[in-house]
Write an enzyme that holds these catalytic residues in place. Structure first.
Site, PDB file in Angstrom:
ATOM      1  N   ASN A 173       0.813  -1.213   0.000  1.00 50.46           N
ATOM      2  CA  ASN A 173       0.000   0.000   0.000  1.00 50.46           C
ATOM      3  C   ASN A 173       0.851   1.268   0.000  1.00 50.46           C
ATOM      4  O   ASN A 173       1.942   1.309   0.564  1.00 50.46           O
ATOM      5  CB  ASN A 173      -0.929  -0.006   1.211  1.00 50.46           C
ATOM      6  CG  ASN A 173      -1.862  -1.198   1.192  1.00 50.46           C
ATOM      7  OD1 ASN A 173      -2.194  -1.713   0.129  1.00 50.46           O
ATOM      8  ND2 ASN A 173      -2.281  -1.643   2.355  1.00 50.46           N
ATOM      9  N   ASP A 184      -0.771   4.203   0.909  1.00 50.45           N
ATOM     10  CA  ASP A 184      -1.623   5.154   1.637  1.00 50.45           C
ATOM     11  C   ASP A 184      -0.994   5.640   2.947  1.00 50.45           C
ATOM     12  O   ASP A 184      -1.559   6.517   3.612  1.00 50.45           O
ATOM     13  CB  ASP A 184      -3.000   4.540   1.915  1.00 50.45           C
ATOM     14  CG  ASP A 184      -2.928   3.180   2.613  1.00 50.45           C
ATOM     15  OD1 ASP A 184      -2.043   3.001   3.470  1.00 50.45           O
ATOM     16  OD2 ASP A 184      -3.751   2.310   2.295  1.00 50.45           O
ATOM     17  N   HIS A 232       6.005  -0.987  -2.577  1.00 49.12           N
ATOM     18  CA  HIS A 232       5.610  -0.211  -3.755  1.00 49.12           C
ATOM     19  C   HIS A 232       5.788   1.286  -3.543  1.00 49.12           C
ATOM     20  O   HIS A 232       5.158   2.105  -4.214  1.00 49.12           O
ATOM     21  CB  HIS A 232       4.175  -0.558  -4.154  1.00 49.12           C
ATOM     22  CG  HIS A 232       4.036  -1.975  -4.621  1.00 49.12           C
ATOM     23  ND1 HIS A 232       2.819  -2.616  -4.757  1.00 49.12           N
ATOM     24  CD2 HIS A 232       4.976  -2.884  -4.985  1.00 49.12           C
ATOM     25  CE1 HIS A 232       3.025  -3.851  -5.180  1.00 49.12           C
ATOM     26  NE2 HIS A 232       4.325  -4.034  -5.326  1.00 49.12           N
TER      27      HIS A 232
END
Length: 352
Positions: free
Chosen positions: A131, A133, A150
């Site tokens: 993620n 976020d 990522h």
């Protein structure tokens, strides 16, 4: 010859130690193992499914997933919005989407705080997350606890290999929310957050931590991921053959033919149902509910619920907002330059 010997020994279980450590291939069996002296170091593998109850869509759910709702961007195919070649020519769709999903607008979920609780109990070896976020950081995990496979929004760089000027989170946020395509102040090339697009290399930390972490892991907890993106998906095969693996997800995933998996270098696939199954457990449903059920079996339920309430209240106080996550509460409703390593890829063919 060594390659073939290793291939067949791993595929066929020859010359390997496959000790069964779970007394039962259920969530209860995993909980009893976690409470034993044998389980000291836990690695969590996290995907988009742990953030959906915060209001952030996952990628591949048929009607609600991110890829199913990108029609307004007129992309040639959904994944193009995260492909580096497409981004360099057409950055506008990504930055429009980034405004909708920008970090700082969402609160961590119960699942994030379960990982935090593992850290507080001294059991978390590392959390590998797909993620971008940043909710793991918001939940209280330190950079040392994390491998952001990522990438991250915390820093950004000019895409020109001759420039690579770095920009801060606040600089990027101002550009995105003013709906201006971020351009480098030195060379006028596009500036991209340091998240990993398809076709880009993963951070060097991803590969160095794999080498040090996985040989000593006692339990893998895989949460909210379809295990379709490589090389992240191959991590399930990096643990020792006896290490139990718990999947908390809406559906079973990670199941591959053992021989084919080894031939492709993807490691050992999950085996939940065959007569040879000995270490893999699947709990199917909402990730928050799965973590709450596991916490209950561990005797941590109240501690986890109290942690969620306390942390969400603190976040609300800082932001001046009293609104909770759409589906997350203490008791959730059911329901730098890249390393020269492997690039992030999709298994299978590109959608047409």
């Amino acid at each position: 010859m060594d390659f073939l010997r290793n291939l067949f020994s791993q595929t066929l279980g020859l010359g390997t130690q496959k000790e069964r450590l779970l007394d039962d291939l259920t969530l209860e069996g995993v909980a009893r193992y976690m409470l034993s002296e044998r389980c000291r170091r836990v690695i969590c593998l996290a995907g988009a499914g742990i953030s959906t109850s915060a209001g952030i869509p996952d990628f591949r759910s048929p009607s609600t997933g991110l890829y199913a709702n990108l029609q307004k961007y007129h992309l040639p195919y959904p994944e193009a919005i995260f492909e580096i070649g497409y981004f360099k020519k057409h950055p506008e769709p990504f930055f429009a989407l980034a405004k909708e999903l920008y970090p700082g607008q969402f609160k961590p979920t119960l699942c994030h705080y379960f990982i935090r609780l593992l850290k507080e109990k001294g059991m978390l070896l590392r959390c590998y997350t797909q993620n971008i976020d940043t909710l793991e950081r918001v939940a209280g995990l330190e950079p040392e606890d994390l491998v952001e496979a990522h990438g991250t929004f915390y820093t950004s760089h000019c895409v020109s290999p001759l420039c690579r000027q770095e920009y801060t989170l606040s600089w990027m946020k101002e550009k995105i929310f003013s709906e201006v395509t971020p351009k480098c102040e030195k060379c006028q090339s596009v500036v991209k957050p340091d998240i990993v697009f398809f076709g880009e290399n993963l951070p060097a930390r991803f590969f160095s931590c794999i080498q040090s972490d996985f040989p000593k892991v006692d339990l893998l907890i895989i949460m909210g991921t379809s295990l379709q993106v490589q090389p992240f998906a191959s991590l399930i095969g990096k643990a020792p053959l006896s290490t139990p693996r718990l999947l908390i997800n809406k559906e079973k995933t990670g199941q591959t033919d053992p021989f084919l998996g080894m031939m492709m270098g993807l490691g050992g696939g999950m085996d939940f149902d065959s007569k040879k199954a000995y270490r893999d457990v699947a709990w199917l449903g909402d990730c928050d509910q799965g973590c709450l059920a596991l916490a209950d079996l561990l005797g941590w339920k109240k501690e986890l619920e109290d942690l969620v309430r306390k942390e969400h209240a603190s976040i609300d106080a800082q932001s001046g907002s009293g609104s909770p996550n759409p589906t997350t509460s203490a008791s959730p409703r059911k329901s730098p330059p890249p390393a020269k390593e492997e690039a992030r890829t999709m298994e299978g063919k590109k959608p047409q």
